[in-house]
Write an enzyme that holds these catalytic residues in place. Sequence first.
Site, PDB file in Angstrom:
ATOM      1  N   GLU A  44      40.279  80.815  53.785  1.00 23.00           N
ATOM      2  CA  GLU A  44      39.212  80.307  52.904  1.00 23.00           C
ATOM      3  C   GLU A  44      39.887  79.926  51.599  1.00 23.00           C
ATOM      4  O   GLU A  44      40.252  80.797  50.805  1.00 23.00           O
ATOM      5  CB  GLU A  44      38.154  81.394  52.658  1.00 23.00           C
ATOM      6  CG  GLU A  44      37.396  81.828  53.897  1.00 23.00           C
ATOM      7  CD  GLU A  44      36.377  80.805  54.362  1.00 23.00           C
ATOM      8  OE1 GLU A  44      36.123  79.844  53.609  1.00 23.00           O
ATOM      9  OE2 GLU A  44      35.858  80.958  55.472  1.00 23.00           O
ATOM     10  N   CYS A  46      34.683  79.069  44.303  1.00 20.99           N
ATOM     11  CA  CYS A  46      35.242  77.986  45.121  1.00 20.99           C
ATOM     12  C   CYS A  46      34.171  76.964  45.433  1.00 20.99           C
ATOM     13  O   CYS A  46      34.458  75.819  45.725  1.00 20.99           O
ATOM     14  CB  CYS A  46      35.830  78.560  46.405  1.00 20.99           C
ATOM     15  SG  CYS A  46      34.635  79.537  47.312  1.00 20.99           S
TER      16      CYS A  46
HETATM   17  P1  NAD Z   1      45.223  83.341  44.512  1.00 22.30           P
HETATM   18  O1  NAD Z   1      45.575  82.456  45.656  1.00 22.30           O
HETATM   19  O2  NAD Z   1      46.097  83.314  43.327  1.00 22.30           O
HETATM   20  O3  NAD Z   1      45.181  84.861  44.983  1.00 22.30           O
HETATM   21  C1  NAD Z   1      44.396  85.271  46.084  1.00 22.30           C
HETATM   22  C2  NAD Z   1      44.971  86.549  46.643  1.00 22.30           C
HETATM   23  O4  NAD Z   1      46.283  86.295  47.145  1.00 22.30           O
HETATM   24  C3  NAD Z   1      45.120  87.673  45.622  1.00 22.30           C
HETATM   25  O5  NAD Z   1      44.872  88.896  46.259  1.00 22.30           O
HETATM   26  C4  NAD Z   1      46.593  87.572  45.229  1.00 22.30           C
HETATM   27  O6  NAD Z   1      47.116  88.796  44.767  1.00 22.30           O
HETATM   28  C5  NAD Z   1      47.198  87.206  46.553  1.00 22.30           C
HETATM   29  N1  NAD Z   1      48.494  86.526  46.463  1.00 22.30           N
HETATM   30  C6  NAD Z   1      48.958  85.753  45.453  1.00 22.30           C
HETATM   31  N2  NAD Z   1      50.198  85.302  45.768  1.00 22.30           N
HETATM   32  C7  NAD Z   1      50.506  85.790  46.984  1.00 22.30           C
HETATM   33  C8  NAD Z   1      51.633  85.672  47.853  1.00 22.30           C
HETATM   34  N3  NAD Z   1      52.698  84.950  47.528  1.00 22.30           N
HETATM   35  N4  NAD Z   1      51.607  86.315  49.025  1.00 22.30           N
HETATM   36  C9  NAD Z   1      50.527  87.041  49.378  1.00 22.30           C
HETATM   37  N5  NAD Z   1      49.430  87.189  48.614  1.00 22.30           N
HETATM   38  C10 NAD Z   1      49.416  86.571  47.430  1.00 22.30           C
HETATM   39  O7  NAD Z   1      43.707  82.994  44.167  1.00 22.30           O
HETATM   40  P2  NAD Z   1      42.819  83.641  43.021  1.00 22.30           P
HETATM   41  O8  NAD Z   1      43.248  83.056  41.732  1.00 22.30           O
HETATM   42  O9  NAD Z   1      42.761  85.126  43.152  1.00 22.30           O
HETATM   43  O10 NAD Z   1      41.377  83.090  43.431  1.00 22.30           O
HETATM   44  C11 NAD Z   1      40.929  81.833  43.104  1.00 22.30           C
HETATM   45  C12 NAD Z   1      41.106  80.889  44.274  1.00 22.30           C
HETATM   46  O11 NAD Z   1      40.422  81.396  45.407  1.00 22.30           O
HETATM   47  C13 NAD Z   1      40.485  79.539  44.013  1.00 22.30           C
HETATM   48  O12 NAD Z   1      41.348  78.542  44.496  1.00 22.30           O
HETATM   49  C14 NAD Z   1      39.204  79.581  44.826  1.00 22.30           C
HETATM   50  O13 NAD Z   1      38.710  78.320  45.209  1.00 22.30           O
HETATM   51  C15 NAD Z   1      39.616  80.382  45.986  1.00 22.30           C
HETATM   52  N6  NAD Z   1      38.454  80.964  46.660  1.00 22.30           N
HETATM   53  C16 NAD Z   1      38.086  80.449  47.854  1.00 22.30           C
HETATM   54  C17 NAD Z   1      36.966  80.950  48.496  1.00 22.30           C
HETATM   55  C18 NAD Z   1      36.530  80.398  49.812  1.00 22.30           C
HETATM   56  O14 NAD Z   1      35.716  81.041  50.467  1.00 22.30           O
HETATM   57  N7  NAD Z   1      37.013  79.239  50.253  1.00 22.30           N
HETATM   58  C19 NAD Z   1      36.252  81.990  47.915  1.00 22.30           C
HETATM   59  C20 NAD Z   1      36.659  82.502  46.690  1.00 22.30           C
HETATM   60  C21 NAD Z   1      37.783  81.977  46.071  1.00 22.30           C
END
Ligand code: NAD
Length: 496
Positions: free
Chosen positions: A269, A303
């Site tokens: 997602e 999102c």
């Molecule tokens: P992010 O991608 O920075 O982080 C998401 C998760 O991944 C966190 O738990 C983070 O610690 C982890 N993470 C970061 N780098 C990683 C790596 N290299 N390896 C493994 N895990 C890692 O996103 P964010 O800033 O926490 O959230 C915002 C983003 O999430 C936006 O792009 C938003 O659109 C998206 N989002 C999507 C949905 C959906 O259902 N499509 C829902 C909510 C948020």
Amino acid sequence: MTQPARDIEPFRADAGAIIAGAPVELLVGGKWISATGGNRFDVADPSNGRTIASVADGAVTDGIRAIDAAEASATMWRQTPSRRRSDILMRCHQLMLDHAEWLAQLISLENGKALPDARGEVIYAAEFFRWYAEEGVRTLGDIGHAPGGANRILVQYQPIGIAVLVTPWNFPAAMATRKIAPALAAGCTCVLKPAAETPLTALAIGAILMEAGLPEGVVNIVTTTVAGPVVSAMLHDSRVRKLSFTGSTAVGRILLREAANRVISCSMELGGNAPFIVFDDADLEDAVAGAMVAKMRNGGEACTAANRFYVQRGIYDAFVRRLTEEMSSLSVGPGLQATTQLGPLITATAVEKVDRLLKDAVARGARIETGGAPVSGEGFFYPPTVLADVAPHSDIAKEEIFGPVAAVSPFDTEDEAVRLANDTEYGLISYVYSGDLRRALSVAERIESGMVGINRGVVSDPAAPFGGMKQSGLGREGGHHGLLEYLQPKYIATNW
Ligand code: NAD
């Protein structure tokens, strides 16, 4: 340009009282344990930047210990009758509602969102437990005949195996339960890795799962500041069969590569860039009310947030005027303050990103109708902002804003609106406002997104398949589809 005078009262409630009772250690094998080496990290209140809690900082070894615990309980859990699993999920639903106000305050404190948004999130998050408690007892499977007559075709659905669940900070409760509930209903054990910005909500949900009688090791929670190495180590462990990730498209791409090594099933997602199309024949007040929800739910940090408003020329000026009136009337402050309608963004970096996008749009000719600069003082505040006449190739039309800025552009024809809407690598959600349902449905069919809201500013529902097309993701969460992500079909050929 109107610059609202924002007078943000310091938050006076006792943050410590909310934190009291919230776990701050790792949940592994049903026990709250310290991280290897006793490492910890601080969690900040985005409304003032101050530390509110110190949480266990899990290392790679802790991730593997969590997988050990998930493995130790895997056979027991997959063999537990679905009715019993369902009863536990139903108790989780009820317990979340029993603790709803505390959970909402915890979310608001560590994430910053306004308390009404946090309360809404708790209800939404709890509903995933109830939905999957109901869905998990519906038997799946098929029996058919091979067309050539050689054998019968039996198809069973089996739990896919140990699942690694990675969640973002913007919906710290709902993004966790949207994964945990279907995983448990399907008979999978799991390890949750929540975002380091908002670990307290995830750990509080862990406490609720334990209180509901979930056997130890079925759900494990590893909080960490070294997400990359911890998640990578888990994805390289041969016992893990599933990754469910919610977060940015950039991190999603990295994890798809990591998962490829061991051909792990992935549900992704990812990010969005939602168009919000308003046709001339739309009801203006409905469209503005829908725009406010689609843009400002969660302070724009969703999102599903409307990122690009495309408004037909005949209604354009009236829409910009009414949207500006509504946006400039919002009250900004710490999420927990009773009068707050818009809380802070999550970090200073988030404020800088929103401001960069705004400046780029203005440099390309956009006009600021309200807001338009970070709020000075403590905390990570950006005011509700409306930008009119945004050039379609501005960065703000290509990147997720993830903040309270509405970027509005005019269009003339239906074909132009569809072309603009589809001019993005993302495809999560779109919104269409029109008084002509035939037109709205036809546009909805042509738009490349996994979800479309017609004359609605919010579509999320635990009973519906949530997910994206293009680079917004793979798979669906919620509804019947969400359960299938944690099951795999097994075909048995036989005769009798
Ligand atoms: P992010 O991608 O920075 O982080 C998401 C998760 O991944 C966190 O738990 C983070 O610690 C982890 N993470 C970061 N780098 C990683 C790596 N290299 N390896 C493994 N895990 C890692 O996103 P964010 O800033 O926490 O959230 C915002 C983003 O999430 C936006 O792009 C938003 O659109 C998206 N989002 C999507 C949905 C959906 O259902 N499509 C829902 C909510 C948020």
